[in-house]
Design a protein around this motif. Structure first.
Motif, PDB file in Angstrom:
ATOM      1  N   LYS C  66       0.832  -1.208   0.000  1.00  0.00           N
ATOM      2  CA  LYS C  66       0.000   0.000   0.000  1.00  0.00           C
ATOM      3  C   LYS C  66       0.869   1.261   0.000  1.00  0.00           C
ATOM      4  O   LYS C  66       0.583   2.233  -0.690  1.00  0.00           O
ATOM      5  CB  LYS C  66      -0.934   0.003   1.203  1.00  0.00           C
ATOM      6  CG  LYS C  66      -2.138  -0.911   0.993  1.00  0.00           C
ATOM      7  CD  LYS C  66      -3.022  -0.959   2.227  1.00  0.00           C
ATOM      8  CE  LYS C  66      -4.017  -2.113   2.129  1.00  0.00           C
ATOM      9  NZ  LYS C  66      -4.587  -2.462   3.416  1.00  0.00           N
ATOM     10  N   GLU C  87      -5.705 -15.969   0.814  1.00  0.00           N
ATOM     11  CA  GLU C  87      -6.415 -14.791   1.331  1.00  0.00           C
ATOM     12  C   GLU C  87      -5.594 -13.519   1.117  1.00  0.00           C
ATOM     13  O   GLU C  87      -6.082 -12.524   0.601  1.00  0.00           O
ATOM     14  CB  GLU C  87      -6.697 -14.992   2.816  1.00  0.00           C
ATOM     15  CG  GLU C  87      -7.804 -14.105   3.336  1.00  0.00           C
ATOM     16  CD  GLU C  87      -8.025 -14.314   4.830  1.00  0.00           C
ATOM     17  OE1 GLU C  87      -8.326 -13.319   5.507  1.00  0.00           O
ATOM     18  OE2 GLU C  87      -7.870 -15.458   5.310  1.00  0.00           O
ATOM     19  N   ARG C  88      -4.323 -13.627   1.525  1.00  0.00           N
ATOM     20  CA  ARG C  88      -3.478 -12.439   1.401  1.00  0.00           C
ATOM     21  C   ARG C  88      -3.138 -12.126  -0.062  1.00  0.00           C
ATOM     22  O   ARG C  88      -2.984 -10.970  -0.433  1.00  0.00           O
ATOM     23  CB  ARG C  88      -2.201 -12.602   2.236  1.00  0.00           C
ATOM     24  CG  ARG C  88      -2.491 -12.335   3.709  1.00  0.00           C
ATOM     25  CD  ARG C  88      -1.260 -11.920   4.449  1.00  0.00           C
ATOM     26  NE  ARG C  88      -0.390 -13.052   4.708  1.00  0.00           N
ATOM     27  CZ  ARG C  88       0.754 -12.961   5.382  1.00  0.00           C
ATOM     28  NH1 ARG C  88       1.163 -11.789   5.832  1.00  0.00           N
ATOM     29  NH2 ARG C  88       1.491 -14.029   5.591  1.00  0.00           N
ATOM     30  N   ASN C  90      -5.160 -12.587  -2.584  1.00  0.00           N
ATOM     31  CA  ASN C  90      -6.321 -11.874  -3.127  1.00  0.00           C
ATOM     32  C   ASN C  90      -6.359 -10.428  -2.656  1.00  0.00           C
ATOM     33  O   ASN C  90      -6.636  -9.516  -3.435  1.00  0.00           O
ATOM     34  CB  ASN C  90      -7.609 -12.581  -2.703  1.00  0.00           C
ATOM     35  CG  ASN C  90      -7.777 -13.898  -3.461  1.00  0.00           C
ATOM     36  OD1 ASN C  90      -7.225 -14.054  -4.559  1.00  0.00           O
ATOM     37  ND2 ASN C  90      -8.496 -14.826  -2.867  1.00  0.00           N
ATOM     38  N   LYS C  91      -6.038 -10.247  -1.380  1.00  0.00           N
ATOM     39  CA  LYS C  91      -6.042  -8.881  -0.830  1.00  0.00           C
ATOM     40  C   LYS C  91      -5.019  -8.008  -1.544  1.00  0.00           C
ATOM     41  O   LYS C  91      -5.278  -6.853  -1.856  1.00  0.00           O
ATOM     42  CB  LYS C  91      -5.735  -8.908   0.666  1.00  0.00           C
ATOM     43  CG  LYS C  91      -6.988  -9.105   1.509  1.00  0.00           C
ATOM     44  CD  LYS C  91      -6.681  -8.848   2.959  1.00  0.00           C
ATOM     45  CE  LYS C  91      -7.846  -9.242   3.843  1.00  0.00           C
ATOM     46  NZ  LYS C  91      -7.426  -9.408   5.227  1.00  0.00           N
ATOM     47  N   SER C  92      -3.833  -8.597  -1.765  1.00  0.00           N
ATOM     48  CA  SER C  92      -2.787  -7.791  -2.384  1.00  0.00           C
ATOM     49  C   SER C  92      -3.147  -7.463  -3.837  1.00  0.00           C
ATOM     50  O   SER C  92      -2.868  -6.360  -4.315  1.00  0.00           O
ATOM     51  CB  SER C  92      -1.432  -8.499  -2.300  1.00  0.00           C
ATOM     52  OG  SER C  92      -1.516  -9.769  -2.883  1.00  0.00           O
ATOM     53  N   LEU C  93      -3.806  -8.409  -4.502  1.00  0.00           N
ATOM     54  CA  LEU C  93      -4.221  -8.124  -5.882  1.00  0.00           C
ATOM     55  C   LEU C  93      -5.239  -6.987  -5.887  1.00  0.00           C
ATOM     56  O   LEU C  93      -5.208  -6.110  -6.754  1.00  0.00           O
ATOM     57  CB  LEU C  93      -4.791  -9.373  -6.546  1.00  0.00           C
ATOM     58  CG  LEU C  93      -3.762 -10.477  -6.866  1.00  0.00           C
ATOM     59  CD1 LEU C  93      -4.449 -11.691  -7.478  1.00  0.00           C
ATOM     60  CD2 LEU C  93      -2.673  -9.964  -7.808  1.00  0.00           C
ATOM     61  N   GLN C  94      -6.108  -6.994  -4.872  1.00  0.00           N
ATOM     62  CA  GLN C  94      -7.090  -5.908  -4.765  1.00  0.00           C
ATOM     63  C   GLN C  94      -6.405  -4.578  -4.458  1.00  0.00           C
ATOM     64  O   GLN C  94      -6.857  -3.528  -4.882  1.00  0.00           O
ATOM     65  CB  GLN C  94      -8.087  -6.217  -3.638  1.00  0.00           C
ATOM     66  CG  GLN C  94      -9.180  -7.191  -4.050  1.00  0.00           C
ATOM     67  CD  GLN C  94      -9.862  -7.802  -2.853  1.00  0.00           C
ATOM     68  OE1 GLN C  94      -9.800  -7.250  -1.754  1.00  0.00           O
ATOM     69  NE2 GLN C  94     -10.495  -8.942  -3.064  1.00  0.00           N
ATOM     70  N   SER C  95      -5.304  -4.681  -3.708  1.00  0.00           N
ATOM     71  CA  SER C  95      -4.607  -3.450  -3.319  1.00  0.00           C
ATOM     72  C   SER C  95      -3.663  -2.954  -4.405  1.00  0.00           C
ATOM     73  O   SER C  95      -2.865  -2.051  -4.167  1.00  0.00           O
ATOM     74  CB  SER C  95      -3.812  -3.674  -2.040  1.00  0.00           C
ATOM     75  OG  SER C  95      -4.661  -4.172  -1.041  1.00  0.00           O
ATOM     76  N   GLY C  96      -3.704  -3.577  -5.564  1.00  0.00           N
ATOM     77  CA  GLY C  96      -2.952  -3.037  -6.695  1.00  0.00           C
ATOM     78  C   GLY C  96      -1.692  -3.777  -7.086  1.00  0.00           C
ATOM     79  O   GLY C  96      -0.899  -3.284  -7.890  1.00  0.00           O
TER      80      GLY C  96
END
Lengths: 565, 209, 125
Positions: C66, C87-88, C90-96
């Motif tokens: 981030k 899980e992480r 997917n989160k990181s992909l969402q965060s760019g």
């Protein structure tokens, strides 16, 4: 592991539920019977009252009847004698033949007359007709004669007189001149009174008789003596009452009724004593019926209550049992899940050194492909060394995993508590480092080895330390302290500087399904509590809002010996 | 009641670590060989270069195998997370078979499975299902003769997935390990709605969809 | 096309050096760091691609991602992850994050992902 729990559970619960059933059945039956009892009692009293009132009314009525018949009997004769005395010519009372005719007529019309006599003002019986030789007899000294000075009609007490047979006399006075008079006297046997009394329906235990005002019996009494004897019954009789009076009277500790009434124009009082208790017949009938119905009702109530409470308590028991099983299962699920997490975490760690090996080997291949190999010998050896180091690193991890797998289904073992705590920290070092948490240890060095279920204790510690990790902010502090309490016990303190737990929440913290976490099942601390208790230890929590929370776990040094105590 | 599943988990973890240790031993050997080649010389002989490359490739291969294996183990470990989750039967059987390979090959019994991909997803405890399958395989392996087969097949049938674990071969007379009672397993599985029955060489497992 | 400027952030020193060297051998301008403080200096020089370990010890990889995106959103980040950390990822992909790779990585995969990440960065400018 599960079976002893099951046994303890069932033993405990059976006794507990039996007591519950017993108390509920007793209480319910009791409260169900109370209204029944009240209704029965009220009904009984009510019926008792009715029956007694009815009995008294009946008695009163019969007494009135009897009194009336005696009064009628007497007054009829008085009227007739009066009529005879005043309207018959005087010769009828001086001439024996005429007097005889008069007597015959009279006797024909009026039953019970034994004899008749005329007595002059000097008390001498001038004429007499009857079964005895009483002509010329002097009555001047007789009580009744003396009384006649004041009266015109006189009914005497029963007396024996010259004939020695109980009888009474009716005397009518006729004034002949201012100083002279004549008395007409008839005698009637007492038997006739007895006969009149027998009209009253009585049982063999009961008694009816006449007494005079001096309580001398005028007729034979079954219980209290014969005619002319004093009444052997202590009773106060009010004089000259027109009404029939009824009293309750105890005789030989048995309830009886005493009724009496005076008979007009006579010296007599009619007395009846009823001991036969006819009113008891209905209550006893009532009692029998009601007892039957009551017993039936109580049996029914008991049956219904017992069955329903049995069903209810059984259902409660089943639900409780299922809940306990569910909790036990949750405990198992929790244990499995934590084993799974630990195993996965440890296995995951192997990936790092493997990645290194992979890159080193790759680099060596690259060097062969891209670089001058001959120049790279040293570098090669260095890389190979690094690979070998990583292999060693992997081995330590697998070694840890292997020893973990061996311990999985074991229960108690002897170990160093401080090391066991370090191991737990090792499992969650990633989380701790991710939040830059400062974990400090204040371990007592010379702690003796502790013998207990290491896996379960570690599970509890993991749970509590995990909670602490979740509670504190980034860069928070967790302090873990161990100390010896006495020869038998060790204390572990886990202190965090998180937000703390408010008091009202603190008291529920070890309850099942209680959680402050959004994701948690809430079983963690409840299970931890159960485990520590099972291992003979104790777990306490203290907390201050904004300052932090401290968990204190006390463990016996030897669980086995502690348990065998 | 939990002890039997724990034995199962313990066995899987133990076998897993042994397997990884084997992989590590191979890596170590390959590294050792390269080290031997390099040591005592000023530079590496070109003739020996293919051995070095071969060894390095062996290491890389081994790493890949290990990583895959760890992957299976990881998946298995997470099966214990919840007593209920949605999962594919084929993937659970796949990972279980990978993890049991060592056990079966030691007994010289070949494990085969044929699970149609078309079967619906199951909503159940994947761990206890694996435990049930493990029980079936374990009960056969404990009395199996070498060079025999255990096959697992599955088919969907009116609301159920029926799993059959079949042993093909003869049983040995000398059994020196305790074989678990099917009743114990049935009791454990009563936590779920998985049904298990067995007769001689066939164990049937029924899972409602 | 000029080869990409790459920064590798991972707390395993051994891994970082090996990867850096391998990328350099392939002509990339690669450097590696094992801590966030070191990384800051390199990020200021604006690399094309950052290879970031998702499970950094001192900080969460996601947070680092981030911050990188805050400093310069054009920098493409490829996450390195262990197995099963979906899980992480997917989160990181969402965060760019541009993409991710599972450890241990295949170097050819990494190279091709770096190249396409650089292409994306150039397109975005």
């Amino acid at each position: 592991m599960f079976n002893p729990l099951k046994q303890v559970l069932s033993k405990l619960t059976e006794e507990r539920y039996f007591n519950l059933k017993f108390r509920l059945i007793l209480l319910n039956t009791f409260f169900a019977i109370i209204p029944l009892g009240i209704v029965i009692t009220i009904t009984y009293l009510w019926i008792y009252q009715i029956v007694h009132d009815d009995f008294r009314n009946n008695l009163k009525w019969q007494m009135e009847e009897t009194r009336h018949s005696i009064e009628f009997f007497i007054s009829e004769r008085i009227s007739a004698l009066r009529f005879v005395s005043s309207s018959y010519p005087e010769e009828y009372f001086t001439d024996e033949k005429k007097f005889h005719r008069l007597f015959s007529d009279f006797k024909r019309e009026f039953e019970g007359i034994v004899d008749i006599g005329v007595i002059n003002s000097k008390g001498i019986q001038t004429l007499y007709i009857g079964p005895y030789q009483l002509t010329g007899r002097d009555y001047s000294q007789a009580e009744w004669f003396k009384d006649m000075a004041m009266r015109t009609v006189y009914v005497t007490d029963v007396f024996l007189g010259y004939r020695k047979i109980p009888h009474f006399s009716i005397v009518i006075k006729k004034e002949l001149s201012s100083k002279d008079f004549r008395l007409l006297r008839v005698s009637i046997n007492m038997d006739i009174l007895q006969k009149l009394l027998s009209n009253l329906e009585i049982e063999s235990q009961d008694d009816i008789f006449l007494v005079n005002r001096d309580k001398i019996l005028q007729t034979n009494s079954k219980l209290f003596g014969n005619a002319l004897e004093p009444l052997k019954l202590k009773v106060t009789i009010e004089d000259d009452t027109n009404h029939i009076k009824i009293y309750e009277y105890d005789i030989d500790r048995k309830q009886a009724y005493l009724a009496y009434g005076t008979i007009k124009n006579t010296p007599w009082i009619l007395v009846a004593l009823i001991r036969s208790e006819p009113y008891e017949k209905i209550p006893s009938f009532f009692t029998r019926e009601v007892t039957m119905i009551s017993i039936f009702s109580i049996a029914l109530i008991f049956f219904v209550i017992t069955t329903s409470i049995n069903t209810l308590v059984n259902r409660v028991q089943k639900a409780d049992y299922e809940r306990e099983i569910a909790i036990a299962n949750a405990e198992h699920a929790d244990k499995l899940a934590s084993i799974g997490r630990l195993a996965a975490g440890v296995a995951h760690e192997i990936n790092n050194p493997l990645a290194i090996i992979n890159e080193k080997a790759g680099l060596m291949k690259d060097l062969i492909e891209y670089g001058d190999i001959t120049q790279n010998k040293e570098k090669f050896l260095q890389l190979i060394g690094s690979i070998q180091d990583s292999v060693v690193r992997c081995r330590t991890i697998t070694h840890r995993l292997l020893s973990f797998s061996r311990k999985i289904d074991k229960t108690t073992e002897q170990f160093q508590l401080n090391e066991a705590i370090q191991e737990v920290i090792g499992f969650i070092v990633k989380e701790i480092e991710a939040k830059s948490i400062n974990v400090t240890y204040d371990f007592q060095d010379n702690l003796p080895k502790i013998t207990t279920d290491k896996g379960q204790l570690q599970q509890v510690l993991l749970n509590i330390i995990n909670n602490a990790v979740d509670a504190v902010d980034m860069g928070g502090k967790i302090e873990i302290k161990t100390e010896l309490i006495d020869n038998n016990r060790i204390r572990i303190l886990i202190k965090d500087n998180g937000p703390g737990i408010p008091k009202e929440r603190l008291k529920h913290i070890f309850e099942p399904f209680y959680t402050t976490k959004k994701k948690g099942t809430g079983l963690g601390l409840y299970i931890s509590y159960g485990i520590i208790k099972k291992l003979g230890g104790d777990i306490k929590v203290s907390s201050e809002v904004d300052k932090g929370t401290t968990f204190s776990i006390e463990m016996p040094i030897n669980f086995e010996t502690e348990r065998s105590k | 009641m939990i002890d039997k599943p724990l034995v199962f988990v313990g066995k899987i973890i133990a076998d897993f670590t042994h397997e990884i240790n084997n992989h590590l031993a191979l890596i170590k050997e390959s590294a050792g060989l390269i080290s031997d080649i390099c040591k005592g010389k000023k530079s590496i002989d070109k003739k020996e270069m293919p051995y070095v490359v071969e060894s390095l490739e062996a290491i890389e291969n081994q790493i890949q195998k290990s990583v895959n294996f760890i992957g299976y183990f990881n998946r298995f470990a997470h099966r214990m997370d919840n007593l209920k989750s949605s999962f594919k039967l084929s993937s659970t059987v796949e990972e279980l078979f990978e993890l049991l390979k060592r056990y079966s090959s030691r007994k010289k019994v070949s494990l085969k499975y044929d699970i149609p991909e078309s079967l619906p997803d199951l909503e159940n405890s994947p761990f206890l299902l694996e435990f049930a399958i493990f029980y079936a395989i374990d009960s056969f392996l404990k009395k199996s003769k070498p060079d025999t087969n255990i096959t697992v097949t599955a088919k969907g049938e009116n609301g159920f997935v029926k799993l059959t674990v079949k042993y093909e071969g003869d049983f040995t007379e000398s059994i020196n390990q305790e074989i678990w009672q099917i009743s114990t397993i049935q009791e454990i599985l009563s936590l779920t709605n998985i049904k298990i029955t067995s007769n001689d060489k066939v164990v049937n497992i029924e899972i409602p969809v | 096309m000029k080869k990409a400027k790459v920064l590798i952030i991972d707390d395993e020193q051994e891994l970082v050096t090996a990867l850096t060297e391998r990328l350099n051998l392939r002509g990339y301008d690669a450097s590696g760091v094992v801590s966030l403080s070191e990384a800051i200096n390199f990020i200021k020089q604006i690399p094309d691609v950052i290879i970031l370990d998702i499970g950094l010890q001192d900080t969460d990889g996601l947070e680092v991602l981030k911050r990188i995106k805050e400093i310069n959103p054009s920098i493409q980040v490829i996450m390195l992850s262990g197995y099963g950390d979906t899980e992480r990822i997917n989160k990181s992909l969402q965060s760019g994050a541009f993409d991710y790779l599972i450890k241990p990585v295949d170097i050819e995969d990494l190279v091709s992902k770096i190249d396409s990440a650089k292409l994306k960065k150039e397109e975005s400018i």
